[in-house]
Design a protein around this motif. Sequence first.
Motif, PDB file in Angstrom:
ATOM      1  N   ILE A 226       0.632  -0.907  -0.049  1.00 63.21           N
ATOM      2  CA  ILE A 226      -0.228  -0.196  -0.373  1.00 63.21           C
ATOM      3  C   ILE A 226       0.526   1.215  -0.371  1.00 63.21           C
ATOM      4  O   ILE A 226       1.441   1.215   0.523  1.00 63.21           O
ATOM      5  CB  ILE A 226      -0.492  -0.232   1.292  1.00 63.21           C
ATOM      6  CG1 ILE A 226      -1.690  -1.280   1.316  1.00 63.21           C
ATOM      7  CG2 ILE A 226      -1.548   0.719   1.123  1.00 63.21           C
ATOM      8  CD1 ILE A 226      -2.710  -1.180   2.329  1.00 63.21           C
ATOM      9  N   GLY A 227       0.103   2.053  -0.889  1.00 57.16           N
ATOM     10  CA  GLY A 227       1.277   3.563  -0.871  1.00 57.16           C
ATOM     11  C   GLY A 227       0.468   4.561  -1.524  1.00 57.16           C
ATOM     12  O   GLY A 227      -0.444   4.586  -2.146  1.00 57.16           O
ATOM     13  N   PRO A 228       1.359   5.722  -1.539  1.00 62.05           N
ATOM     14  CA  PRO A 228       0.535   6.665  -2.455  1.00 62.05           C
ATOM     15  C   PRO A 228      -0.204   6.255  -3.938  1.00 62.05           C
ATOM     16  O   PRO A 228       0.362   5.319  -4.658  1.00 62.05           O
ATOM     17  CB  PRO A 228       0.897   7.978  -2.470  1.00 62.05           C
ATOM     18  CG  PRO A 228       2.273   7.910  -2.396  1.00 62.05           C
ATOM     19  CD  PRO A 228       2.661   5.999  -1.610  1.00 62.05           C
ATOM     20  N   THR A 229      -1.097   6.431  -4.915  1.00 66.18           N
ATOM     21  CA  THR A 229      -0.780   7.144  -6.197  1.00 66.18           C
ATOM     22  C   THR A 229       0.082   7.013  -7.180  1.00 66.18           C
ATOM     23  O   THR A 229       0.399   6.423  -7.804  1.00 66.18           O
ATOM     24  CB  THR A 229      -2.294   7.151  -6.919  1.00 66.18           C
ATOM     25  OG1 THR A 229      -2.133   8.960  -6.289  1.00 66.18           O
ATOM     26  CG2 THR A 229      -3.422   7.369  -5.718  1.00 66.18           C
ATOM     27  N   ARG A 230       0.708   7.895  -6.655  1.00 70.25           N
ATOM     28  CA  ARG A 230       2.263   8.288  -7.080  1.00 70.25           C
ATOM     29  C   ARG A 230       3.157   7.233  -7.033  1.00 70.25           C
ATOM     30  O   ARG A 230       4.490   7.349  -6.413  1.00 70.25           O
ATOM     31  CB  ARG A 230       2.837   9.817  -6.734  1.00 70.25           C
ATOM     32  CG  ARG A 230       3.443  10.032  -7.682  1.00 70.25           C
ATOM     33  CD  ARG A 230       4.250  11.275  -6.828  1.00 70.25           C
ATOM     34  NE  ARG A 230       5.201  10.737  -5.958  1.00 70.25           N
ATOM     35  CZ  ARG A 230       3.829  11.183  -4.039  1.00 70.25           C
ATOM     36  NH1 ARG A 230       3.037  12.080  -4.392  1.00 70.25           N
ATOM     37  NH2 ARG A 230       4.329  10.495  -3.824  1.00 70.25           N
ATOM     38  N   MET A 231       2.783   5.820  -6.710  1.00 68.13           N
ATOM     39  CA  MET A 231       3.827   4.874  -6.923  1.00 68.13           C
ATOM     40  C   MET A 231       4.434   4.167  -8.426  1.00 68.13           C
ATOM     41  O   MET A 231       3.759   3.913  -8.678  1.00 68.13           O
ATOM     42  CB  MET A 231       3.638   3.387  -6.109  1.00 68.13           C
ATOM     43  CG  MET A 231       2.216   2.757  -6.954  1.00 68.13           C
ATOM     44  SD  MET A 231       1.872   1.209  -6.263  1.00 68.13           S
ATOM     45  CE  MET A 231       0.904   1.817  -4.766  1.00 68.13           C
ATOM     46  N   ASP A 232       5.616   3.853  -7.735  1.00 69.02           N
ATOM     47  CA  ASP A 232       6.138   2.955  -8.404  1.00 69.02           C
ATOM     48  C   ASP A 232       5.739   1.532  -9.168  1.00 69.02           C
ATOM     49  O   ASP A 232       5.583  -0.177  -8.526  1.00 69.02           O
ATOM     50  CB  ASP A 232       7.551   2.634  -9.009  1.00 69.02           C
ATOM     51  CG  ASP A 232       8.340   1.840  -9.445  1.00 69.02           C
ATOM     52  OD1 ASP A 232       7.387   1.623 -10.805  1.00 69.02           O
ATOM     53  OD2 ASP A 232       9.425   1.161  -9.566  1.00 69.02           O
ATOM     54  N   TYR A 233       4.895   1.551 -10.117  1.00 67.35           N
ATOM     55  CA  TYR A 233       3.582   0.637 -10.830  1.00 67.35           C
ATOM     56  C   TYR A 233       4.286  -0.665 -10.925  1.00 67.35           C
ATOM     57  O   TYR A 233       3.664  -1.873 -10.451  1.00 67.35           O
ATOM     58  CB  TYR A 233       2.214   1.060 -11.375  1.00 67.35           C
ATOM     59  CG  TYR A 233       1.506   2.047 -10.734  1.00 67.35           C
ATOM     60  CD1 TYR A 233       0.581   1.524  -9.635  1.00 67.35           C
ATOM     61  CD2 TYR A 233       1.489   3.438 -10.463  1.00 67.35           C
ATOM     62  CE1 TYR A 233      -0.703   2.190  -8.928  1.00 67.35           C
ATOM     63  CE2 TYR A 233       0.641   3.561  -9.948  1.00 67.35           C
ATOM     64  CZ  TYR A 233      -0.010   3.405  -9.437  1.00 67.35           C
ATOM     65  OH  TYR A 233      -1.467   4.099  -9.014  1.00 67.35           O
ATOM     66  N   PRO A 234       5.155  -0.946 -12.292  1.00 66.11           N
ATOM     67  CA  PRO A 234       5.874  -1.620 -11.891  1.00 66.11           C
ATOM     68  C   PRO A 234       6.625  -2.598 -10.971  1.00 66.11           C
ATOM     69  O   PRO A 234       6.764  -3.622 -11.747  1.00 66.11           O
ATOM     70  CB  PRO A 234       6.594  -0.904 -13.512  1.00 66.11           C
ATOM     71  CG  PRO A 234       5.611  -0.266 -14.190  1.00 66.11           C
ATOM     72  CD  PRO A 234       5.156   0.856 -12.729  1.00 66.11           C
ATOM     73  N   GLY A 235       7.468  -1.398 -10.597  1.00 68.38           N
ATOM     74  CA  GLY A 235       8.442  -2.270  -9.789  1.00 68.38           C
ATOM     75  C   GLY A 235       7.726  -2.775  -8.574  1.00 68.38           C
ATOM     76  O   GLY A 235       7.978  -3.920  -8.182  1.00 68.38           O
ATOM     77  N   THR A 236       6.258  -2.543  -8.240  1.00 66.49           N
ATOM     78  CA  THR A 236       5.600  -2.785  -6.740  1.00 66.49           C
ATOM     79  C   THR A 236       4.588  -4.329  -7.465  1.00 66.49           C
ATOM     80  O   THR A 236       5.305  -5.195  -6.269  1.00 66.49           O
ATOM     81  CB  THR A 236       4.294  -1.778  -6.347  1.00 66.49           C
ATOM     82  OG1 THR A 236       5.296  -0.872  -5.858  1.00 66.49           O
ATOM     83  CG2 THR A 236       3.745  -2.322  -5.494  1.00 66.49           C
ATOM     84  N   ILE A 237       4.972  -4.033  -8.406  1.00 71.09           N
ATOM     85  CA  ILE A 237       3.933  -5.495  -8.882  1.00 71.09           C
ATOM     86  C   ILE A 237       5.146  -6.444  -9.263  1.00 71.09           C
ATOM     87  O   ILE A 237       4.268  -8.314  -8.641  1.00 71.09           O
ATOM     88  CB  ILE A 237       3.144  -4.965 -10.263  1.00 71.09           C
ATOM     89  CG1 ILE A 237       2.064  -3.952  -9.956  1.00 71.09           C
ATOM     90  CG2 ILE A 237       2.638  -6.429 -11.379  1.00 71.09           C
ATOM     91  CD1 ILE A 237       1.660  -3.649 -11.458  1.00 71.09           C
ATOM     92  N   ALA A 238       5.436  -6.347  -9.277  1.00 75.48           N
ATOM     93  CA  ALA A 238       6.830  -6.987  -9.511  1.00 75.48           C
ATOM     94  C   ALA A 238       7.485  -7.819  -7.536  1.00 75.48           C
ATOM     95  O   ALA A 238       6.949  -8.557  -8.191  1.00 75.48           O
ATOM     96  CB  ALA A 238       8.328  -6.435 -10.375  1.00 75.48           C
ATOM     97  N   ALA A 239       7.471  -6.574  -7.450  1.00 73.51           N
ATOM     98  CA  ALA A 239       7.891  -7.170  -5.799  1.00 73.51           C
ATOM     99  C   ALA A 239       6.288  -7.808  -5.430  1.00 73.51           C
ATOM    100  O   ALA A 239       7.071  -8.641  -4.932  1.00 73.51           O
ATOM    101  CB  ALA A 239       8.185  -5.883  -4.692  1.00 73.51           C
ATOM    102  N   VAL A 240       5.298  -7.907  -5.052  1.00 71.43           N
ATOM    103  CA  VAL A 240       4.178  -7.914  -5.127  1.00 71.43           C
ATOM    104  C   VAL A 240       4.699  -9.539  -5.417  1.00 71.43           C
ATOM    105  O   VAL A 240       4.410 -10.715  -4.700  1.00 71.43           O
ATOM    106  CB  VAL A 240       3.622  -7.235  -4.791  1.00 71.43           C
ATOM    107  CG1 VAL A 240       2.344  -8.648  -4.730  1.00 71.43           C
ATOM    108  CG2 VAL A 240       3.084  -6.295  -4.032  1.00 71.43           C
ATOM    109  N   ARG A 241       4.452  -9.832  -7.051  1.00 68.58           N
ATOM    110  CA  ARG A 241       4.764 -11.296  -7.405  1.00 68.58           C
ATOM    111  C   ARG A 241       5.188 -12.238  -6.921  1.00 68.58           C
ATOM    112  O   ARG A 241       5.495 -13.205  -6.455  1.00 68.58           O
ATOM    113  CB  ARG A 241       4.463 -11.033  -9.267  1.00 68.58           C
ATOM    114  CG  ARG A 241       4.724 -12.307  -9.842  1.00 68.58           C
ATOM    115  CD  ARG A 241       4.796 -11.834 -11.143  1.00 68.58           C
ATOM    116  NE  ARG A 241       3.504 -11.474 -11.327  1.00 68.58           N
ATOM    117  CZ  ARG A 241       3.139 -10.649 -12.833  1.00 68.58           C
ATOM    118  NH1 ARG A 241       4.259 -10.449 -13.089  1.00 68.58           N
ATOM    119  NH2 ARG A 241       2.040 -10.388 -12.964  1.00 68.58           N
ATOM    120  N   ALA A 242       6.920 -11.229  -6.913  1.00 73.02           N
ATOM    121  CA  ALA A 242       7.877 -12.623  -6.323  1.00 73.02           C
ATOM    122  C   ALA A 242       7.896 -12.839  -5.060  1.00 73.02           C
ATOM    123  O   ALA A 242       7.393 -14.537  -4.791  1.00 73.02           O
ATOM    124  CB  ALA A 242       9.555 -11.654  -6.568  1.00 73.02           C
TER     125      ALA A 242
END
Length: 338
Positions: free
Chosen positions: A311-327
Amino acid sequence: MSEDRRLDVLRAIVEDYVRTREPVGSRVLTERHQLGVSPATVRNDMAALEEAGYIAQPHTSAGRIPTDKGYRLFVDRLAEVKPLSQPQKRAIETFLSEAVDLDDVMTRAGRLIAQLTGQVAVVQYPSLRRSGLRHLELVPTGENRLLVVVITDTGRVEQRFLDVTPGLDDGLLGELRARLNAAAAGKRLADVGAAFERVTVALPPEVRPLAAAVAELVTETLGEEGEERIVLAGQANLARAGMRFEQGLSPVLEALEEQVVLLGLLTEMVADQSVAVRIGHENRLEGLTEASVVSSGYGTDGDTLAILGSIGPTRMDYPGTIAAVRAVARYLSRVLPT
């Protein structure tokens, strides 16, 4: 205006705004990105994006920033998710595999997501309702008290006390434990009750009440609705200078404290082990209307046992966050006790 070019302009605005935290102007876009068109054309594209509600101008004469709608289009049209580096992947696997028990696994998973994203991590313990029974232990603790220890196939341990008649025979108790374990080991909640019932009816009449009481306690434990537990990590990340929320931090922190509601949001988002994203006002939790939530299910053999997310601000690094959560979800699925 070319649809593809408009998406390129929006993508450039999102990437620049996430990186600089400053509204983005047309001149900056043409200088930083190879858009292949003139600044005047970029301005026209930005005007069209603004009219469609994908970007907004926060102040007169300022550049543009993405709206929730713009972030949604950006996420939906992501051509690829930023892959983690090999050292990052090895570090995740090593860090999780070194955990000594389930509590340690959950804590480490939360710390990993928080460190990789610089945001808040939420990790749900494997649900008892979705877990199978690995082992049942019966331990006398007094004349008329029995400790019932339930160990699930995900490594979760639950302890309950049962009042019994005095003078339990150790041999009888050992036989009961062995029969119940043999009948129900590995079975999920839906099948445990029937397995215990078959054992109970096959026992001598004087043992059946005890067997029935143990069976009822175990099935109630596995079926509890209110036992869901989560780990929160990285709350301090919200206080960093870059984490600006127009309404302040208080609404976000209050939303994080509503763990039951928060868990309901994550569960609603994730139907399987894929990654889901909710942006700003898509979150029905009032305190998260300025935040984005990225979540995924995890489990074994394709069976989703629980959920984790960032969970973070809407101004987040979406590709990086998605990759981290998925991994982390994938590695967590691999290191869960089996």
